[in-house]
Design an enzyme around this catalytic site. Sequence first.
Site, PDB file in Angstrom:
ATOM      1  NE  ARG A 111     -33.189 -32.417 -21.357  1.00 37.80           N
ATOM      2  CZ  ARG A 111     -32.255 -31.456 -21.365  1.00 37.80           C
ATOM      3  NH1 ARG A 111     -32.582 -30.219 -21.730  1.00 37.80           N
ATOM      4  NH2 ARG A 111     -31.012 -31.722 -21.021  1.00 37.80           N
ATOM      5  CE  LYS A 166     -28.281 -36.303 -24.674  1.00 40.97           C
ATOM      6  NZ  LYS A 166     -28.751 -35.009 -24.252  1.00 40.97           N
ATOM      7  CD  GLN A 169     -21.010 -37.706 -13.880  1.00 42.45           C
ATOM      8  OE1 GLN A 169     -21.518 -37.894 -14.975  1.00 42.45           O
ATOM      9  NE2 GLN A 169     -21.127 -36.569 -13.235  1.00 42.45           N
TER      10      GLN A 169
HETATM   11  C1  UD1 Z   1     -25.287 -27.703 -21.117  1.00 44.02           C
HETATM   12  C2  UD1 Z   1     -24.766 -26.434 -20.448  1.00 44.02           C
HETATM   13  C3  UD1 Z   1     -25.480 -25.224 -21.051  1.00 44.02           C
HETATM   14  C4  UD1 Z   1     -25.242 -25.193 -22.526  1.00 44.02           C
HETATM   15  C5  UD1 Z   1     -25.645 -26.513 -23.173  1.00 44.02           C
HETATM   16  C6  UD1 Z   1     -25.193 -26.532 -24.607  1.00 44.02           C
HETATM   17  C7  UD1 Z   1     -24.208 -27.061 -18.147  1.00 44.02           C
HETATM   18  C8  UD1 Z   1     -24.623 -26.999 -16.741  1.00 44.02           C
HETATM   19  N1  UD1 Z   1     -25.039 -26.522 -19.031  1.00 44.02           N
HETATM   20  O1  UD1 Z   1     -26.672 -27.811 -20.847  1.00 44.02           O
HETATM   21  O2  UD1 Z   1     -25.008 -24.033 -20.477  1.00 44.02           O
HETATM   22  O3  UD1 Z   1     -25.966 -24.125 -23.106  1.00 44.02           O
HETATM   23  O4  UD1 Z   1     -25.013 -27.630 -22.517  1.00 44.02           O
HETATM   24  O5  UD1 Z   1     -25.537 -27.751 -25.209  1.00 44.02           O
HETATM   25  O6  UD1 Z   1     -23.143 -27.561 -18.459  1.00 44.02           O
HETATM   26  N2  UD1 Z   1     -23.481 -35.062 -18.466  1.00 44.02           N
HETATM   27  C9  UD1 Z   1     -22.678 -35.948 -17.768  1.00 44.02           C
HETATM   28  N3  UD1 Z   1     -22.820 -36.066 -16.426  1.00 44.02           N
HETATM   29  C10 UD1 Z   1     -23.702 -35.304 -15.731  1.00 44.02           C
HETATM   30  C11 UD1 Z   1     -24.503 -34.391 -16.431  1.00 44.02           C
HETATM   31  C12 UD1 Z   1     -24.371 -34.280 -17.805  1.00 44.02           C
HETATM   32  O7  UD1 Z   1     -21.860 -36.639 -18.374  1.00 44.02           O
HETATM   33  O8  UD1 Z   1     -23.750 -35.463 -14.518  1.00 44.02           O
HETATM   34  C13 UD1 Z   1     -23.311 -34.955 -19.918  1.00 44.02           C
HETATM   35  C14 UD1 Z   1     -24.579 -35.252 -20.698  1.00 44.02           C
HETATM   36  O9  UD1 Z   1     -24.643 -36.615 -20.994  1.00 44.02           O
HETATM   37  C15 UD1 Z   1     -24.402 -34.391 -21.950  1.00 44.02           C
HETATM   38  C16 UD1 Z   1     -23.556 -33.234 -21.480  1.00 44.02           C
HETATM   39  O10 UD1 Z   1     -22.981 -33.625 -20.245  1.00 44.02           O
HETATM   40  O11 UD1 Z   1     -23.699 -35.076 -22.962  1.00 44.02           O
HETATM   41  C17 UD1 Z   1     -24.372 -31.971 -21.257  1.00 44.02           C
HETATM   42  O12 UD1 Z   1     -25.414 -32.254 -20.355  1.00 44.02           O
HETATM   43  P1  UD1 Z   1     -26.898 -31.823 -20.650  1.00 44.02           P
HETATM   44  O13 UD1 Z   1     -27.745 -32.302 -19.551  1.00 44.02           O
HETATM   45  O14 UD1 Z   1     -27.286 -32.173 -22.024  1.00 44.02           O
HETATM   46  O15 UD1 Z   1     -26.712 -30.235 -20.499  1.00 44.02           O
HETATM   47  P2  UD1 Z   1     -27.585 -29.130 -21.169  1.00 44.02           P
HETATM   48  O16 UD1 Z   1     -28.847 -28.995 -20.428  1.00 44.02           O
HETATM   49  O17 UD1 Z   1     -27.658 -29.353 -22.620  1.00 44.02           O
HETATM   50 CA    CA Z   2     -27.268 -31.055 -24.052  1.00 42.86          CA
END
Ligand code: UD1
Ligand code: CA
Length: 452
Positions: free
Chosen positions: A15, A22, A72
């Site tokens: 995004r 980011k 990961q």
């Molecule tokens: C997540 C939460 C959501 C919450 C929000 C608050 C989940 C499924 N959802 O959503 O409920 O309201 O945060 O900010 O957790 N990341 C990894 N590996 C992955 C996927 C993500 O390291 O496979 C990391 C991303 O880099 C990020 C964090 O986890 O720093 C959160 O992921 P992101 O995709 O931003 O989740 P949100 O959609 O914000």
């Molecule tokens: Ca997030």
Amino acid sequence: MQIGSVILAAGMSKRMKSAVPKVIHPILGKPILAYAIATAQAVSSLPPVVVVGHASELVMQNINAGVEYAFQKEQLGTAHAVMMAKDCLKGKVDQVMVISADMPLIRKETLEMLIDSQLSNDGPMSMVSIVDDESRGFGRIIRNEAGDALAIIEEKVADAQQLMIKEYNAGIYCFKSDWLWNALETVKKSAVGEYYLTDLLQIAVEAHQPVKVITLPDAEEAIGINNRVHLAEVEKIMRRRINEAFMLDGVSMIDPERVYIEASVEIGQDTVIYPETYIRGKSKIGKNCEIGPGTIIDDSIVGDDCRILKSVMERAELEDHVEMGPFCHLRSGAYLASHVHMGNFGEVKKSYLGEGTKMGHFSYIGDAQIGNNVNIGAGTITCNYDGQKKNKTVIGDGTFIGSDTMLVAPLTIGKNAVTGAGAVVTKDVGDGEKVVGVPAHVIENKKEEDHS
Ligand code: UD1
Ligand code: CA
């Protein structure tokens, strides 16, 4: 009680629409993820475990010491990401806090409150929620009629009724360590193919384990940066926090919304900062100064009682009572001793200007050592570059450089000497000598006593 922490930073961040991950975009001089790391470090017993994946090399280059890494390989979701930290923490800590690298506004006090809540919880997890009108794509907290939290439903998979809920998951958790590693194994793939960490709430509830939810009074802290609109919003809040801390410490700001100061900067009491001023890096500003409007100061030192108007300083230094501007440019290695006056359109690079020296209008001084109380006339130029190398100019105390003098370096001009207007000085000038013309020649040799 040992507290471990996991910082999630492996995501793709589509995004942001950026070629770089980011979490390394800067906010006030530091990468986004540096803020969450510093906050986690402040409350953890062990170095935080940063989970990296997408562009991991770049992300790691932007992290200072004091963390461990977990990798990961494939970004299969937040639950999967936390699982990657298991080897670093299992058996070493009692509780595991999990936060995201994209949430720089989280305060240490909030994490302390969360940890306290979990330490007094018989159950396996505590988490933070917020209530706000704007959803920002956050997961919704589902509660029963008694008000108990039952589940977190991600926006992507929520139905119309769930989307109306205004209590959101902040994405800040604290888990009992042993429970966490086992529970993560039981998370199932979601409808969109990711393993959601948020499923852990429902897993705990279904096992009749008590979960504590702390609802923050202020939603601001939980703003996560998912796109550049959020980035600008967070930057503004961070700037306000920094500026407020300076103001409470005795620094005045005229319109703080338009003042850009990094947290690394030091500023003395009773200094006034005017709008459109940027002070960055390792800069240190003294007391009673007036800085700006329209000034940029990078990695520079400014003494007490200085005035800087519409000017730029980079790795330069001012002693006390220096006045400069408008439109001055001090480049690397410029050093102005006390009571130096530098008026419009001056540039100084790698040069020392002695006490009380004046340089009022349109001059370039580079690679020069200039004494005390020298008058540098309008339009004076040190011709320091001969096409191959930079050459030095030395000017003694009390010398008067006439307007539009070209000082062809290498060149030494003595004390109390004079150059005539428009002189092109190609040869050294002795103490008390007056030179004029093109090329300049001596027309007078005043004795030192004449000046006493
Ligand atoms: C997540 C939460 C959501 C919450 C929000 C608050 C989940 C499924 N959802 O959503 O409920 O309201 O945060 O900010 O957790 N990341 C990894 N590996 C992955 C996927 C993500 O390291 O496979 C990391 C991303 O880099 C990020 C964090 O986890 O720093 C959160 O992921 P992101 O995709 O931003 O989740 P949100 O959609 O914000
Ligand atoms: Ca997030």
